[in-house]
Write an enzyme that holds these catalytic residues in place. Structure first.
Site, PDB file in Angstrom:
ATOM      1  N   CYS A  64       0.829  -1.173   0.011  1.00  0.00           N
ATOM      2  CA  CYS A  64      -0.087   0.034  -0.029  1.00  0.00           C
ATOM      3  C   CYS A  64       0.854   1.244  -0.075  1.00  0.00           C
ATOM      4  O   CYS A  64       2.000   1.177  -0.092  1.00  0.00           O
ATOM      5  CB  CYS A  64      -0.951  -0.104   1.295  1.00  0.00           C
ATOM      6  SG  CYS A  64      -0.238  -0.064   2.712  1.00  0.00           S
ATOM      7  N   ASN A  95       2.429   1.513   4.321  1.00  0.00           N
ATOM      8  CA  ASN A  95       2.724   0.166   4.985  1.00  0.00           C
ATOM      9  C   ASN A  95       2.415   0.166   6.366  1.00  0.00           C
ATOM     10  O   ASN A  95       3.040  -0.523   7.499  1.00  0.00           O
ATOM     11  CB  ASN A  95       3.907   0.038   4.698  1.00  0.00           C
ATOM     12  CG  ASN A  95       4.529  -1.469   5.067  1.00  0.00           C
ATOM     13  OD1 ASN A  95       5.560  -2.144   5.731  1.00  0.00           O
ATOM     14  ND2 ASN A  95       3.497  -2.466   5.157  1.00  0.00           N
ATOM     15  N   CYS A 115      -1.356   0.926   7.314  1.00  0.00           N
ATOM     16  CA  CYS A 115      -2.673   0.610   7.280  1.00  0.00           C
ATOM     17  C   CYS A 115      -3.011  -0.868   6.739  1.00  0.00           C
ATOM     18  O   CYS A 115      -3.237  -1.708   7.156  1.00  0.00           O
ATOM     19  CB  CYS A 115      -3.276   1.733   7.059  1.00  0.00           C
ATOM     20  SG  CYS A 115      -2.938   3.313   8.077  1.00  0.00           S
ATOM     21  N   ARG A 116      -3.376  -0.539   5.376  1.00  0.00           N
ATOM     22  CA  ARG A 116      -3.894  -1.655   4.579  1.00  0.00           C
ATOM     23  C   ARG A 116      -3.006  -2.769   4.375  1.00  0.00           C
ATOM     24  O   ARG A 116      -3.542  -4.236   4.572  1.00  0.00           O
ATOM     25  CB  ARG A 116      -4.224  -0.914   3.184  1.00  0.00           C
ATOM     26  CG  ARG A 116      -5.230  -0.081   3.194  1.00  0.00           C
ATOM     27  CD  ARG A 116      -5.682   0.603   2.018  1.00  0.00           C
ATOM     28  NE  ARG A 116      -4.533   1.511   1.858  1.00  0.00           N
ATOM     29  CZ  ARG A 116      -4.355   2.224   0.621  1.00  0.00           C
ATOM     30  NH1 ARG A 116      -5.053   2.422  -0.444  1.00  0.00           N
ATOM     31  NH2 ARG A 116      -3.312   3.231   0.435  1.00  0.00           N
ATOM     32  N   SER A 117      -1.696  -2.815   3.991  1.00  0.00           N
ATOM     33  CA  SER A 117      -0.938  -3.842   3.823  1.00  0.00           C
ATOM     34  C   SER A 117      -0.559  -4.783   5.061  1.00  0.00           C
ATOM     35  O   SER A 117      -0.608  -5.927   4.898  1.00  0.00           O
ATOM     36  CB  SER A 117       0.285  -3.557   2.992  1.00  0.00           C
ATOM     37  OG  SER A 117       1.204  -2.688   3.498  1.00  0.00           O
ATOM     38  N   ASP A 149      -7.974   4.046   1.027  1.00  0.00           N
ATOM     39  CA  ASP A 149      -6.756   4.270   2.186  1.00  0.00           C
ATOM     40  C   ASP A 149      -7.623   4.852   3.445  1.00  0.00           C
ATOM     41  O   ASP A 149      -8.511   5.758   3.245  1.00  0.00           O
ATOM     42  CB  ASP A 149      -6.091   5.491   1.779  1.00  0.00           C
ATOM     43  CG  ASP A 149      -4.757   5.761   2.688  1.00  0.00           C
ATOM     44  OD1 ASP A 149      -4.869   5.275   3.886  1.00  0.00           O
ATOM     45  OD2 ASP A 149      -4.135   6.624   2.312  1.00  0.00           O
TER      46      ASP A 149
HETATM   47  P1  4NP Z   1      -1.620   2.930   4.109  1.00  0.00           P
HETATM   48  O1  4NP Z   1      -2.143   4.354   4.497  1.00  0.00           O
HETATM   49  O2  4NP Z   1      -1.263   3.058   2.767  1.00  0.00           O
HETATM   50  O3  4NP Z   1      -2.924   2.013   4.099  1.00  0.00           O
HETATM   51  O4  4NP Z   1      -0.477   2.286   5.068  1.00  0.00           O
HETATM   52  C1  4NP Z   1      -1.435   5.397   4.645  1.00  0.00           C
HETATM   53  C2  4NP Z   1      -0.655   5.716   5.780  1.00  0.00           C
HETATM   54  C3  4NP Z   1       0.160   6.884   5.911  1.00  0.00           C
HETATM   55  C4  4NP Z   1       0.131   7.536   4.828  1.00  0.00           C
HETATM   56  C5  4NP Z   1      -0.226   7.354   3.660  1.00  0.00           C
HETATM   57  C6  4NP Z   1      -1.103   6.262   3.558  1.00  0.00           C
HETATM   58  N1  4NP Z   1       1.233   8.724   5.058  1.00  0.00           N
HETATM   59  O5  4NP Z   1       1.255   9.571   3.921  1.00  0.00           O
HETATM   60  O6  4NP Z   1       2.026   9.045   5.778  1.00  0.00           O
END
Ligand code: 4NP
Length: 157
Positions: A14, A17, A19-21, A129
């Protein structure tokens, strides 16, 4: 090429790294343990902002609510060698796919697809997200990655 006898290796990707993954990795690990199936699992982010960090506390909380501990995972960034070391790379959304294609080396062997392509009837769907959402969005993310895990182990596709 890897010998066919090796257990399949799956990488979940994702943006951050956190939340989703990691939730996908946790859901697939839980399903693998439930079924007694050996798989190699890991997750990574497109960006490097959260290298070395545990998953977002809201992701940890929703996983734990469903009996899965993901607090030991640590963020890392996708690397070109991942395209050679993993059989499958599962992305969460179209931006992930676009970014992964831009990073993919010419000799890549991993098959790249959206995670929800595992779910019959939900091919092409994205997992949004949840970072700027709340508990509801994290629960929806958990439900999506869990459904993908159940479907993948059913078909091993
Ligand atoms: P993820 O969510 O891609 O599902 O882990 C996010 C978490 C943090 C950020 C972006 C997406 N960030 O920009 O810090």
């Amino acid at each position: 090429m890897k010998p066919h006898s090796q257990s399949p290796s799956l990488l979940f990707v994702c943006l951050g790294n956190i939340c989703r993954s990691p939730l996908a990795e946790g859901a697939f690990r839980s399903e693998a343990e439930r079924l007694g199936v050996e798989v190699m699992l890991d997750s990574a982010g497109i960006g490097g902002w959260h290298i070395g960090e545990p998953p977002d506390v809201r992701a940890q909380a929703v996983a734990l609510k469903h009996g899965v501990e993901i607090g030991g995972l640590r963020g890392r960034q996708i690397a070109p060698r991942d395209f050679l070391e993993f059989d499958r790379i599962f992305a969460m959304d179209h931006e992930n796919i676009r970014d992964l294609k831009a990073l993919r080396p010419g000799n890549a062997t991993a098959r790249l697809s959206l995670l929800m392509d595992c779910v019959p009837g939900k091919e092409g769907r994205v997992i949004p997200d949840p970072y700027y959402g709340g508990p509801r969005e994290f629960e929806q993310t958990w439900q999506a990655v869990s459904e993908a895990a159940r479907c993948w182990f059913t078909s091993r596709g």
